[in-house]
Design an enzyme around this catalytic site. Structure first.
Site, PDB file in Angstrom:
ATOM      1  N   TYR A 213       4.365  -8.476   0.834  1.00 23.68           N
ATOM      2  CA  TYR A 213       4.540  -8.644  -0.606  1.00 23.68           C
ATOM      3  C   TYR A 213       3.580  -7.740  -1.385  1.00 23.68           C
ATOM      4  CZ  TYR A 213       5.850 -11.201  -4.855  1.00 23.68           C
ATOM      5  OH  TYR A 213       6.311 -11.540  -6.092  1.00 23.68           O
TER       6      TYR A 213
ATOM      7  N   GLU B  86       6.014  -0.311  -5.387  1.00 27.81           N
ATOM      8  CA  GLU B  86       6.847  -0.302  -6.589  1.00 27.81           C
ATOM      9  C   GLU B  86       6.060   0.204  -7.793  1.00 27.81           C
ATOM     10  OE1 GLU B  86       8.056  -4.344  -6.898  1.00 27.81           O
ATOM     11  OE2 GLU B  86       9.304  -4.249  -5.117  1.00 27.81           O
TER      12      GLU B  86
END
Length: 152
Positions: free
Chosen positions: A76, A83
């Site tokens: 994560y 991103e």
């Protein structure tokens, strides 16, 4: 039951809406961010949907449950960092070229300034990432905790 907000943020991350168009903008250097993003997303999705598949069958193997509630610890943050890196890398190109924006005047009398959407995406991660990460940490504790023996 899982809160609806958590499900919508976890299963449809705004980053996908903000990042994926950047992959189509000329001049955006994807560098190491793209392989790390695909690695994190790929493993996460395979584990997540394997978990859902076995849950539908009514018997989730312990290994799949363990992967579902453990791999996120590394994947994560890696996915989020990738991103954000990719989106940040593409931001100057978005601003200078106006790519993906829809300026006025136009027949619809609306204006879409994609760099503003990217800024909102960045700001959304400030409260969103810790909330989702801690939700998964708490779920991990609950799901993987040793089962207490029932007293007769």
């Amino acid at each position: 039951r899982t809160p609806h907000t958590t499900i919508s943020l976890d299963d449809t991350p705004p980053s996908r809406a903000a990042f994926l168009p950047l992959a189509n903008v000329n001049g955006v250097d994807l560098g190491l961010g793209l392989p790390s993003l695909l690695f994190a997303w790929g493993i996460t999705e395979v584990v997540r949907y394997s978990f859902y598949f076995f849950k539908l069958l009514g018997a989730v193997p312990h290994a799949v449950t363990w992967m579902r509630y453990t791999f996120f610890i590394v994947l994560y943050p890696l996915g989020v960092a990738s991103e954000l890196f990719l989106t940040y890398s593409g931001f100057p190109t978005l601003v200078s070229t106006g790519a993906l924006s829809y300026p006025m005047p136009n027949p619809y009398n609306i204006s879409i300034h994609f760099p503003s959407i990217v800024i909102m995406f960045f700001l959304g991660y400030v409260p969103g990432f810790p909330m989702l990460y801690m939700y998964m940490v708490n779920q991990r504790k609950k799901v993987l905790a040793p089962k207490k023996a029932k007293k007769a």
